[in-house]
Design a protein around this motif. Structure first.
Motif, PDB file in Angstrom:
ATOM      1  N   LEU A   1       0.678  -1.413   0.145  1.00 21.60           N
ATOM      2  CA  LEU A   1      -0.110  -0.208   0.370  1.00 21.60           C
ATOM      3  C   LEU A   1       1.107   1.403  -0.443  1.00 21.60           C
ATOM      4  O   LEU A   1       0.572   2.401  -0.813  1.00 21.60           O
ATOM      5  CB  LEU A   1      -0.779   0.343   1.199  1.00 21.60           C
ATOM      6  CG  LEU A   1      -1.948   1.121   1.322  1.00 21.60           C
ATOM      7  CD1 LEU A   1      -3.086   1.037   0.005  1.00 21.60           C
ATOM      8  CD2 LEU A   1      -2.834   0.552   2.778  1.00 21.60           C
ATOM      9  N   TRP A   2       1.956   1.357   0.212  1.00 20.17           N
ATOM     10  CA  TRP A   2       2.783   2.641   0.826  1.00 20.17           C
ATOM     11  C   TRP A   2       3.385   2.597  -0.586  1.00 20.17           C
ATOM     12  O   TRP A   2       3.361   3.957  -0.868  1.00 20.17           O
ATOM     13  CB  TRP A   2       3.860   1.989   1.931  1.00 20.17           C
ATOM     14  CG  TRP A   2       5.257   3.020   2.023  1.00 20.17           C
ATOM     15  CD1 TRP A   2       6.667   2.963   1.881  1.00 20.17           C
ATOM     16  CD2 TRP A   2       4.512   4.495   2.502  1.00 20.17           C
ATOM     17  NE1 TRP A   2       6.827   4.375   1.568  1.00 20.17           N
ATOM     18  CE2 TRP A   2       5.792   4.954   2.717  1.00 20.17           C
ATOM     19  CE3 TRP A   2       3.595   5.543   3.236  1.00 20.17           C
ATOM     20  CZ2 TRP A   2       5.613   5.905   3.052  1.00 20.17           C
ATOM     21  CZ3 TRP A   2       3.749   6.341   4.282  1.00 20.17           C
ATOM     22  CH2 TRP A   2       4.824   7.419   3.608  1.00 20.17           C
ATOM     23  N   ILE A   3       3.825   2.173  -1.175  1.00 17.37           N
ATOM     24  CA  ILE A   3       4.754   2.057  -2.644  1.00 17.37           C
ATOM     25  C   ILE A   3       3.702   2.411  -3.296  1.00 17.37           C
ATOM     26  O   ILE A   3       4.261   3.915  -4.117  1.00 17.37           O
ATOM     27  CB  ILE A   3       5.484   0.837  -2.530  1.00 17.37           C
ATOM     28  CG1 ILE A   3       6.835   1.956  -3.674  1.00 17.37           C
ATOM     29  CG2 ILE A   3       4.646   0.379  -3.540  1.00 17.37           C
ATOM     30  CD1 ILE A   3       7.281   1.996  -2.763  1.00 17.37           C
ATOM     31  N   ALA A   4       2.502   2.451  -3.356  1.00 22.40           N
ATOM     32  CA  ALA A   4       1.246   2.745  -3.819  1.00 22.40           C
ATOM     33  C   ALA A   4       0.830   4.391  -3.498  1.00 22.40           C
ATOM     34  O   ALA A   4       0.721   4.550  -5.480  1.00 22.40           O
ATOM     35  CB  ALA A   4       0.128   1.711  -4.471  1.00 22.40           C
ATOM     36  N   VAL A   5       0.685   3.903  -2.978  1.00 29.33           N
ATOM     37  CA  VAL A   5       0.510   5.490  -2.526  1.00 29.33           C
ATOM     38  C   VAL A   5       1.313   6.444  -2.562  1.00 29.33           C
ATOM     39  O   VAL A   5       1.212   8.025  -3.040  1.00 29.33           O
ATOM     40  CB  VAL A   5      -0.277   4.782  -1.361  1.00 29.33           C
ATOM     41  CG1 VAL A   5      -0.447   6.887  -0.503  1.00 29.33           C
ATOM     42  CG2 VAL A   5      -1.386   4.794  -0.779  1.00 29.33           C
ATOM     43  N   LEU A   6       2.211   5.990  -2.165  1.00 29.91           N
ATOM     44  CA  LEU A   6       3.416   6.928  -2.394  1.00 29.91           C
ATOM     45  C   LEU A   6       4.481   7.873  -3.372  1.00 29.91           C
ATOM     46  O   LEU A   6       4.309   8.487  -3.633  1.00 29.91           O
ATOM     47  CB  LEU A   6       4.879   6.940  -1.337  1.00 29.91           C
ATOM     48  CG  LEU A   6       6.409   7.450  -1.361  1.00 29.91           C
ATOM     49  CD1 LEU A   6       5.038   8.779  -0.173  1.00 29.91           C
ATOM     50  CD2 LEU A   6       7.127   7.299  -0.394  1.00 29.91           C
ATOM     51  N   VAL A   7       4.146   6.754  -4.421  1.00 28.99           N
ATOM     52  CA  VAL A   7       4.643   6.714  -5.382  1.00 28.99           C
ATOM     53  C   VAL A   7       4.021   6.350  -6.867  1.00 28.99           C
ATOM     54  O   VAL A   7       3.970   7.044  -7.827  1.00 28.99           O
ATOM     55  CB  VAL A   7       6.199   6.153  -5.909  1.00 28.99           C
ATOM     56  CG1 VAL A   7       6.876   6.744  -7.052  1.00 28.99           C
ATOM     57  CG2 VAL A   7       7.121   6.658  -4.775  1.00 28.99           C
ATOM     58  N   ILE A   8       3.768   5.216  -7.297  1.00 29.52           N
ATOM     59  CA  ILE A   8       3.021   4.245  -8.240  1.00 29.52           C
ATOM     60  C   ILE A   8       1.863   5.237  -9.295  1.00 29.52           C
ATOM     61  O   ILE A   8       2.075   5.383 -10.261  1.00 29.52           O
ATOM     62  CB  ILE A   8       2.991   2.801  -7.928  1.00 29.52           C
ATOM     63  CG1 ILE A   8       3.990   2.036  -7.806  1.00 29.52           C
ATOM     64  CG2 ILE A   8       2.547   1.888  -9.416  1.00 29.52           C
ATOM     65  CD1 ILE A   8       4.138   0.697  -7.304  1.00 29.52           C
ATOM     66  N   TYR A   9       0.658   4.966  -7.989  1.00 30.20           N
ATOM     67  CA  TYR A   9      -0.466   5.676  -8.800  1.00 30.20           C
ATOM     68  C   TYR A   9      -0.320   6.733  -8.827  1.00 30.20           C
ATOM     69  O   TYR A   9      -0.360   7.641 -10.432  1.00 30.20           O
ATOM     70  CB  TYR A   9      -1.533   5.068  -7.937  1.00 30.20           C
ATOM     71  CG  TYR A   9      -2.114   4.292  -7.930  1.00 30.20           C
ATOM     72  CD1 TYR A   9      -2.549   3.667  -9.332  1.00 30.20           C
ATOM     73  CD2 TYR A   9      -1.665   2.989  -7.248  1.00 30.20           C
ATOM     74  CE1 TYR A   9      -3.039   1.999  -9.800  1.00 30.20           C
ATOM     75  CE2 TYR A   9      -2.231   1.475  -7.155  1.00 30.20           C
ATOM     76  CZ  TYR A   9      -3.232   1.163  -9.086  1.00 30.20           C
ATOM     77  OH  TYR A   9      -3.318  -0.275  -8.867  1.00 30.20           O
ATOM     78  N   PRO A  10      -0.041   8.220  -8.382  1.00 28.06           N
ATOM     79  CA  PRO A  10       0.363   9.510  -8.306  1.00 28.06           C
ATOM     80  C   PRO A  10       0.771   9.272  -9.801  1.00 28.06           C
ATOM     81  O   PRO A  10       0.743  10.499 -10.318  1.00 28.06           O
ATOM     82  CB  PRO A  10       0.891   9.583  -7.084  1.00 28.06           C
ATOM     83  CG  PRO A  10       0.094   9.298  -5.962  1.00 28.06           C
ATOM     84  CD  PRO A  10       0.685   7.648  -6.749  1.00 28.06           C
ATOM     85  N   THR A  11       2.393   8.912  -9.606  1.00 27.35           N
ATOM     86  CA  THR A  11       3.445   9.191 -10.960  1.00 27.35           C
ATOM     87  C   THR A  11       2.678   8.336 -11.988  1.00 27.35           C
ATOM     88  O   THR A  11       2.716   8.771 -13.353  1.00 27.35           O
ATOM     89  CB  THR A  11       4.097   8.435 -10.687  1.00 27.35           C
ATOM     90  OG1 THR A  11       4.427   7.422 -10.030  1.00 27.35           O
ATOM     91  CG2 THR A  11       5.199   9.176  -9.491  1.00 27.35           C
ATOM     92  N   ASN A  12       1.567   7.822 -12.665  1.00 24.88           N
ATOM     93  CA  ASN A  12       1.491   6.668 -13.482  1.00 24.88           C
ATOM     94  C   ASN A  12       0.387   8.026 -14.183  1.00 24.88           C
ATOM     95  O   ASN A  12       0.931   8.606 -14.885  1.00 24.88           O
ATOM     96  CB  ASN A  12       0.607   5.359 -12.871  1.00 24.88           C
ATOM     97  CG  ASN A  12       2.281   4.402 -13.594  1.00 24.88           C
ATOM     98  OD1 ASN A  12       3.287   5.018 -13.951  1.00 24.88           O
ATOM     99  ND2 ASN A  12       2.117   3.162 -12.808  1.00 24.88           N
ATOM    100  N   GLN A  13      -0.396   8.170 -13.194  1.00 26.30           N
ATOM    101  CA  GLN A  13      -1.439   8.775 -13.273  1.00 26.30           C
ATOM    102  C   GLN A  13      -0.976  10.703 -13.905  1.00 26.30           C
ATOM    103  O   GLN A  13      -2.107  10.928 -14.606  1.00 26.30           O
ATOM    104  CB  GLN A  13      -2.410   9.196 -12.309  1.00 26.30           C
ATOM    105  CG  GLN A  13      -3.482   8.566 -12.315  1.00 26.30           C
ATOM    106  CD  GLN A  13      -3.529   7.782 -10.076  1.00 26.30           C
ATOM    107  OE1 GLN A  13      -4.590   7.531 -10.298  1.00 26.30           O
ATOM    108  NE2 GLN A  13      -3.794   8.921  -9.851  1.00 26.30           N
TER     109      GLN A  13
END
Length: 515
Positions: free
Chosen positions: A115-127
């Motif tokens: 969850l942390w890596i998704a919240v911190l980087v993955i989804y915000p950067t991809n979007q």
């Protein structure tokens, strides 16, 4: 309230049962049918990559023939991974996808790191990247001789994100309609590319598809480079697991989740393979590698005055991609909050529209912050390895769950041969990723590990000072009033409990239920 406000019962006690939604009947509604489910998978997999830059696969594969083999093989491996996720999705039928599966199987810390890596980087950067790609292709016709201004790109990307966040906040049905329409649009555009490729073949333009020339290398084959080619292909198929994030909103998930996967993955594989075949009927490998927007170059060669169709197609494709990413990522954050690993406000939904407005707003804010940074692409490189790492961890969890709880109800039960095949392929890619990019992978692991102290301070430490609970409670109550949201009534949407084993043969016929 010794355990704070992170658990559902304590949230209700702290905010008041009425505010928390107890007995209100407010819950996530099952509004996603089979067509919309296919739209979510196809729309999230097919972004701008197949239009803009399939050259990453070709460059590392070293020949046209090997590149096509990579696209086919990666599609098959993706289908195997999706098959494993289908079993997990109906065995643990909770929204949140691999986060929920990892947490339930391996424990709170493992789930939180996902969850942390998704919240911190993955989804915000991809979007942010997809939104910037959209704005670039919209503005490019207005700046034919130069690049669009950076400020204009970011403003238009922000406008795209704001509009689609509003649509998702307003109605789940509207959001799925947008996804269906734009998925159909991108499939039509790719269908046009494939048809033009067929026409080219009929005209005799298939020089690079003949076996004698297809495997003609422009550099020597190298195992490490071929592994990178597979990794590039795997990233191009990214998004195949997004439907698992919205399991609780699926109509008849036991039927529609596997059906949507079985329909969508072959469709995407077919489109990817034959789009790449079409590209090499009009361009040599050298021309394809020299182009930063392959579909646009392809259109300029074959469509003439109608070549504007391709950049518009890319823009529409990325617009739909932003919508799908917002829709699914907000459900991931919603699931994390409901499990007590994010602020409880993110697990609340609108009292009449039944949409997770706080989670959507949180997703929007984090993405807008990423638009203000200049290192978006670098961050994606760092965490791409971690994202793929958790795919393997999740599939390994399927085997662990089979061993630990062999008797729980499984509407779908696949042969263990499939997760083993997937894990062998996964290990092959990760080993060569570490070998080829040790610094990048190491930084990605370091970013993920920053979540460990956050987990112990924010989640594991339950006896926080009373003043902390009071402040958080007042802030949550204020945001509830502003957004008109309450905690969903989980009794209205019962889901099978994977932690309970079937007690007898009769129990084995239907899933265990809990509130």
């Amino acid at each position: 309230q010794s355990k704070g406000i992170t658990k559902q019962s304590n949230v209700k006690n702290h905010l008041g049962s009425k505010d928390a939604g107890e007995g209100s009947g407010v819950a996530l509604k099952k509004q996603i049918g089979l067509v919309s489910a296919c739209g979510i998978i196809v729309g999230n997999i097919i972004g701008s990559g197949i239009f803009v830059s399939p050259k990453g696969v070709l460059e590392n594969a070293s020949s046209v023939g090997m590149a096509i083999i990579v696209w086919v093989t990666t599609g098959i491996i993706t289908a195997i991974g999706a098959l494993c996720y289908a079993e997990l999705g109906v065995t643990i039928p909770k929204s949140g996808g691999d986060y929920s599966y990892v947490k339930d199987i391996f424990g709170g810390l493992a789930g939180f790191l996902r969850l942390w890596i998704a919240v911190l980087v993955i989804y915000p950067t991809n979007q942010a990247v997809i939104a910037l790609t959209f704005s670039n292709y919209i503005l490019q016709p207005f700046f034919p001789s130069c690049f669009p201004p950076e400020g204009g790109l970011r403003l238009l990307a922000a406008g795209c994100l704001l509009l689609l966040t509003w649509v998702n906040c307003y109605s789940v049905r509207w959001a799925t309609c947008v996804q269906d329409i734009f998925t159909a649009g991108k499939l039509l555009a790719l269908g046009l590319i494939i048809i033009m490729g067929v026409v080219q073949i009929c005209k005799g333009h298939y020089y690079w598809l003949e076996p004698a020339h297809a495997f003609e290398t422009f550099r020597d084959y190298d195992v490490g480079l071929i592994a990178l080619s597979f990794l590039q292909g795997s990233f191009a198929y990214g998004g195949w697991n997004f439907l698992n994030y919205v399991t609780e909103e699926l109509v008849d998930p036991y039927r529609n989740l596997p059906c949507a996967i079985f329909i969508s993955i072959p469709v995407v594989t077919f489109v990817y393979v034959f789009a790449n075949v079409a590209y090499v009927t009009a361009m040599s490998p050298q021309e394809l590698l020299a182009s930063n927007a392959v579909a646009v170059t392809f259109g300029e060669k074959l469509l003439g005055v109608m070549s504007w169709i391709m950049p518009i197609s890319v823009a529409l494709s990325t617009f739909g991609g932003v919508n799908g990413s917002l829709f699914t990522s907000s459900r991931l954050f919603f699931a994390g909050a409901r499990e007590g690993q994010l602020p409880c406000l993110l697990a609340m939904i609108h009292i009449t529209r039944c949409t997770p407005i706080p989670a959507l707003v949180f997703t929007l804010i984090s993405t807008l912050l990423m638009l203000c940074t200049s290192d978006i692409y670098t961050l994606i490189n760092y965490v791409g390895f971690i994202n793929y790492l958790f795919y393997g961890v999740t599939v390994a969890g399927q085997i662990v769950l089979r061993i630990k709880q062999p008797d729980i109800y499984r509407p779908i039960k696949v042969s263990l041969l499939w997760p083993v095949i997937y894990l062998l392929f996964w290990a092959f890619l990760l080993v060569f990723s570490l070998y080829s990019e040790p610094v990048v992978c190491g930084i990605g692991l370091a970013i993920m590990m920053t979540g460990v102290p956050v987990y112990f301070l924010g989640v594991y430490w339950e006896n926080k000072p009373q003043c902390f609970h009071i402040i958080i409670g007042k802030m949550t109550h204020l945001c509830q009033k502003l957004c008109l949201v309450v905690y969903p009534d989980m009794v209205k949407n019962p889901v099978p409990n994977p932690q309970k084993k079937d007690q007898n043969k009769e129990d084995d016929k239907s899933p265990q239920m809990n509130a």
